[in-house]
Design a protein around this motif. Structure first.
Motif, mmCIF file in Angstrom:
data_model
loop_
_atom_site.group_PDB
_atom_site.id
_atom_site.type_symbol
_atom_site.label_atom_id
_atom_site.label_comp_id
_atom_site.label_asym_id
_atom_site.label_seq_id
_atom_site.Cartn_x
_atom_site.Cartn_y
_atom_site.Cartn_z
ATOM 1 N N VAL A 80 -6.603 -6.418 -4.600
ATOM 2 C CA VAL A 80 -7.013 -6.596 -2.926
ATOM 3 C C VAL A 80 -5.710 -5.268 -2.687
ATOM 4 C CG1 VAL A 80 -6.638 -9.480 -1.964
ATOM 5 C CG2 VAL A 80 -4.603 -8.215 -2.843
ATOM 6 N N GLY A 81 -5.782 -4.346 -3.972
ATOM 7 C CA GLY A 81 -5.122 -2.993 -3.979
ATOM 8 C C GLY A 81 -3.697 -2.906 -4.287
ATOM 9 N N ILE A 82 -2.906 -4.058 -4.459
ATOM 10 C CA ILE A 82 -2.068 -3.610 -5.383
ATOM 11 C C ILE A 82 -1.872 -3.217 -6.448
ATOM 12 C CG2 ILE A 82 0.201 -5.118 -5.915
ATOM 13 C CD1 ILE A 82 -0.062 -5.144 -3.010
ATOM 14 N N VAL A 83 -0.806 -1.885 -6.227
ATOM 15 C CA VAL A 83 -0.696 -1.002 -7.918
ATOM 16 C C VAL A 83 0.858 -1.439 -8.863
ATOM 17 C CG1 VAL A 83 -2.777 0.009 -7.397
ATOM 18 C CG2 VAL A 83 -0.109 1.174 -6.316
ATOM 19 N N GLY A 84 1.663 -2.245 -8.486
ATOM 20 C CA GLY A 84 3.099 -2.110 -8.561
ATOM 21 C C GLY A 84 3.349 -4.280 -8.610
ATOM 22 N N ALA A 85 4.148 -4.085 -9.507
ATOM 23 C CA ALA A 85 4.775 -5.765 -9.176
ATOM 24 C C ALA A 85 5.929 -6.161 -9.730
ATOM 25 C CB ALA A 85 3.862 -7.015 -9.138
ATOM 26 N N ASN A 86 6.966 -6.727 -9.476
ATOM 27 C CA ASN A 86 8.110 -6.681 -9.058
ATOM 28 C C ASN A 86 7.315 -8.733 -10.188
ATOM 29 O OD1 ASN A 86 9.514 -4.845 -7.949
ATOM 30 N ND2 ASN A 86 10.764 -6.717 -6.430
ATOM 31 N N ILE A 87 8.367 -8.474 -11.147
ATOM 32 C CA ILE A 87 8.472 -10.141 -12.210
ATOM 33 C C ILE A 87 10.362 -10.200 -12.447
ATOM 34 C CG2 ILE A 87 6.839 -11.431 -14.093
ATOM 35 C CD1 ILE A 87 4.791 -10.365 -11.434
ATOM 36 N N GLU A 88 9.706 -11.360 -12.014
ATOM 37 C CA GLU A 88 11.259 -11.947 -12.398
ATOM 38 C C GLU A 88 10.909 -12.671 -13.643
ATOM 39 O OE1 GLU A 88 12.064 -15.193 -9.608
ATOM 40 O OE2 GLU A 88 11.760 -13.408 -7.438
ATOM 41 N N ILE A 133 -0.727 -13.984 -2.050
ATOM 42 C CA ILE A 133 -1.992 -12.629 -2.304
ATOM 43 C C ILE A 133 -2.756 -12.407 -0.678
ATOM 44 C CG2 ILE A 133 -4.114 -12.485 -3.288
ATOM 45 C CD1 ILE A 133 -2.365 -12.311 -5.364
ATOM 46 N N THR A 134 -2.921 -13.137 -0.001
ATOM 47 C CA THR A 134 -3.473 -13.154 1.232
ATOM 48 C C THR A 134 -2.780 -11.679 2.480
ATOM 49 O OG1 THR A 134 -4.705 -14.723 1.601
ATOM 50 C CG2 THR A 134 -4.530 -13.213 3.420
ATOM 51 N N ALA A 135 -1.387 -11.990 2.054
ATOM 52 C CA ALA A 135 -0.237 -11.284 2.835
ATOM 53 C C ALA A 135 0.017 -9.872 2.116
ATOM 54 C CB ALA A 135 1.341 -11.913 2.993
ATOM 55 N N VAL A 136 -0.056 -9.552 0.984
ATOM 56 C CA VAL A 136 -0.004 -8.348 0.191
ATOM 57 C C VAL A 136 -1.257 -8.129 0.611
ATOM 58 C CG1 VAL A 136 1.869 -9.601 -1.329
ATOM 59 C CG2 VAL A 136 -0.255 -9.315 -2.564
ATOM 60 N N GLY A 137 -2.302 -8.828 0.666
ATOM 61 C CA GLY A 137 -3.629 -7.204 0.559
ATOM 62 C C GLY A 137 -4.285 -6.443 1.957
ATOM 63 N N ARG A 138 -3.501 -7.534 3.147
ATOM 64 C CA ARG A 138 -3.460 -7.159 4.215
ATOM 65 C C ARG A 138 -2.640 -5.492 4.126
ATOM 66 N NH1 ARG A 138 -5.234 -10.058 8.525
ATOM 67 N NH2 ARG A 138 -5.874 -12.517 7.747
ATOM 68 N N ILE A 139 -1.096 -5.935 3.473
ATOM 69 C CA ILE A 139 -0.107 -4.851 3.367
ATOM 70 C C ILE A 139 -1.439 -3.206 3.174
ATOM 71 C CG2 ILE A 139 1.788 -4.272 2.630
ATOM 72 C CD1 ILE A 139 2.535 -7.031 3.267
ATOM 73 N N ALA A 140 -1.288 -3.840 1.946
ATOM 74 C CA ALA A 140 -2.070 -2.740 1.360
ATOM 75 C C ALA A 140 -3.440 -2.608 1.831
ATOM 76 C CB ALA A 140 -2.897 -3.008 0.135
ATOM 77 N N ALA A 141 -4.108 -2.951 2.703
ATOM 78 C CA ALA A 141 -5.348 -2.379 3.196
ATOM 79 C C ALA A 141 -4.635 -1.816 4.497
ATOM 80 C CB ALA A 141 -5.999 -3.594 4.030
ATOM 81 N N ALA A 142 -3.474 -2.083 4.994
ATOM 82 C CA ALA A 142 -3.064 -0.993 6.424
ATOM 83 C C ALA A 142 -2.269 0.975 5.881
ATOM 84 C CB ALA A 142 -2.311 -1.978 6.998
ATOM 85 N N THR A 143 -2.804 0.433 4.634
ATOM 86 C CA THR A 143 -1.837 1.976 4.569
ATOM 87 C C THR A 143 -2.823 2.853 3.117
ATOM 88 O OG1 THR A 143 -0.151 3.338 3.632
ATOM 89 C CG2 THR A 143 -0.665 1.179 2.610
ATOM 90 N N ASP A 144 -2.467 4.452 3.563
ATOM 91 C CA ASP A 144 -2.586 4.629 1.847
ATOM 92 C C ASP A 144 -1.892 4.934 0.507
ATOM 93 O OD1 ASP A 144 -5.677 4.709 3.515
ATOM 94 O OD2 ASP A 144 -4.644 6.506 4.381
ATOM 95 N N LEU A 145 -0.725 4.419 0.902
ATOM 96 C CA LEU A 145 -0.224 4.567 0.380
ATOM 97 C C LEU A 145 0.020 3.697 -0.980
ATOM 98 C CD1 LEU A 145 3.153 5.530 1.990
ATOM 99 C CD2 LEU A 145 2.399 7.108 1.024
ATOM 100 N N PRO A 146 0.801 4.146 -1.919
ATOM 101 C CA PRO A 146 0.572 2.846 -3.324
ATOM 102 C C PRO A 146 1.070 1.866 -2.814
ATOM 103 C CG PRO A 146 1.768 5.002 -3.948
ATOM 104 C CD PRO A 146 0.698 5.199 -2.528
ATOM 105 N N VAL A 147 1.369 0.743 -3.351
ATOM 106 C CA VAL A 147 1.789 -0.391 -2.719
ATOM 107 C C VAL A 147 2.324 -1.605 -3.672
ATOM 108 C CG1 VAL A 147 2.008 -2.790 -1.710
ATOM 109 C CG2 VAL A 147 0.778 -0.560 -0.710
ATOM 110 N N SER A 148 3.528 -1.867 -3.823
ATOM 111 C CA SER A 148 4.075 -2.890 -4.967
ATOM 112 C C SER A 148 4.397 -3.860 -4.459
ATOM 113 C CB SER A 148 5.457 -2.179 -5.646
ATOM 114 O OG SER A 148 5.516 -2.761 -6.956
ATOM 115 N N ALA A 149 4.373 -4.607 -5.071
ATOM 116 C CA ALA A 149 4.908 -6.600 -4.633
ATOM 117 C C ALA A 149 5.371 -6.669 -5.424
ATOM 118 C CB ALA A 149 2.505 -7.276 -4.197
ATOM 119 N N ASP A 150 6.556 -7.638 -4.708
ATOM 120 C CA ASP A 150 7.084 -8.322 -5.689
ATOM 121 C C ASP A 150 6.611 -9.260 -5.319
ATOM 122 O OD1 ASP A 150 9.138 -10.662 -5.772
ATOM 123 O OD2 ASP A 150 10.563 -9.901 -4.581
ATOM 124 N N LEU A 151 5.958 -10.779 -6.588
ATOM 125 C CA LEU A 151 5.019 -11.539 -6.575
ATOM 126 C C LEU A 151 6.091 -12.421 -7.684
ATOM 127 C CD1 LEU A 151 2.168 -9.487 -8.432
ATOM 128 C CD2 LEU A 151 2.539 -10.974 -5.636
#
Length: 262
Positions: free
Chosen positions: A108-116, A73-91
């Motif tokens: 932390v700013g994620i708006v989409g995700a992969n869920i297996e 969560i910390t890692a994907v949050g840092r990524i989301a905070a580093a850009t104005d683009l929408p971010v999807s996370a592989d969770l």
């Protein structure tokens, strides 16, 4: 709704629209802030997607939910905070509680995700996807679920027709509960891609491109919604790094054209 919540909801809407647009969405996967900033600055980049395998590897963990959830969560949050683009996370498969994991990711700013689905019994897998979508609703956004079925990656020696039938059944079930797209990883030939698009409808199939995959232009013609690259982008970077190191250790020089991207 606060300004931050409004911005997050707008990013989710943008990401959903990018999946349904006729032009294919390509997400070049990232794993940390500098890779995110680098890819975001490339013309044509419309959204970012994280690669769980790559994030885990960069922090010293094996793939497969071995990284603690807090670190992911910390890692994907840092990524989301580093850009104005929408971010999807592989969770991955949600770290034991997909709904809560997605709720924390949205925080932390994620708006989409992969869920297996990891080929769990279908009712259990559907319940996973429903929990993810409920989390988005509870946080006030139309969360973009790229519901992943592992039918092909866990196929073993099963008959191809049976594997395809499983992927279709599972994908339709996830779409029925509100998934934006169905992610079917694997080295898929044109016949398989065509069958999946016919089963799900245009702009509903998400694929990973690996060495030997169909070209993006052909996938777009076939009606695929999204292409990602998973851990392969990090492998590209590491291959270039290893090659440069070999040259330097053999009395060579830094590669021509190297840019100060960091």
């Amino acid at each position: 709704m606060t300004e931050a919540q409004h911005d997050l909801a707008a990013k989710a809407t943008t990401l959903a629209r990018l999946h349904s647009a006729p032009g294919i969405l390509q997400v070049v996967n990232v794993w940390d802030v500098i890779s995110a900033k680098t890819i975001a600055a490339v013309p044509g980049t419309k959204a970012l997607a994280t690669a769980s395998h790559s994030i885990a590897a960069s922090l010293g963990y094996e793939d497969g939910e071995n990284i603690p959830l807090e670190e992911m969560i910390t890692a994907v949050g840092r990524i989301a905070a580093a850009t104005d683009l929408p971010v999807s996370a592989d969770l991955e498969s949600g770290y034991g509680d997909p709904g809560d994991t997605v709720r924390r990711a949205i925080g932390v700013g994620i708006v989409g995700a992969n869920i297996e689905d990891q080929m769990r019994p279908l009712p259990d897998a559907v319940a996973q996807m429903e929990a993810v979508l409920r989390a988005g609703t509870s946080e006030g956004i139309d969360f973009v679920l790229n519901a992943r079925t592992d039918a092909f990656v866990k196929a073993g020696d099963r008959a191809p027709a049976d594997v395809l039938a499983d992927a279709v059944e599972r994908g339709r079930a996830y779409l029925a509960v509100g998934a934006t797209t169905v992610f079917v990883p694997g080295l898929l030939d044109e016949h398989t891609v065509t069958a999946l698009v016919e089963a799900f409808g245009p702009q509903r199939l998400s694929v990973i491109n690996v060495p030997g995959s169909l070209a993006p232009s052909r996938l777009e013609e076939l009606g695929v919604a999204r292409i990602s690259y998973g851990p392969w982008t990090q492998r590209v970077a590491l291959t270039a790094l290893a090659g440069a190191a070999r040259d330097l250790l053999a009395d060579g020089a830094l590669p021509e054209g190297t840019l100060p991207l960091n």
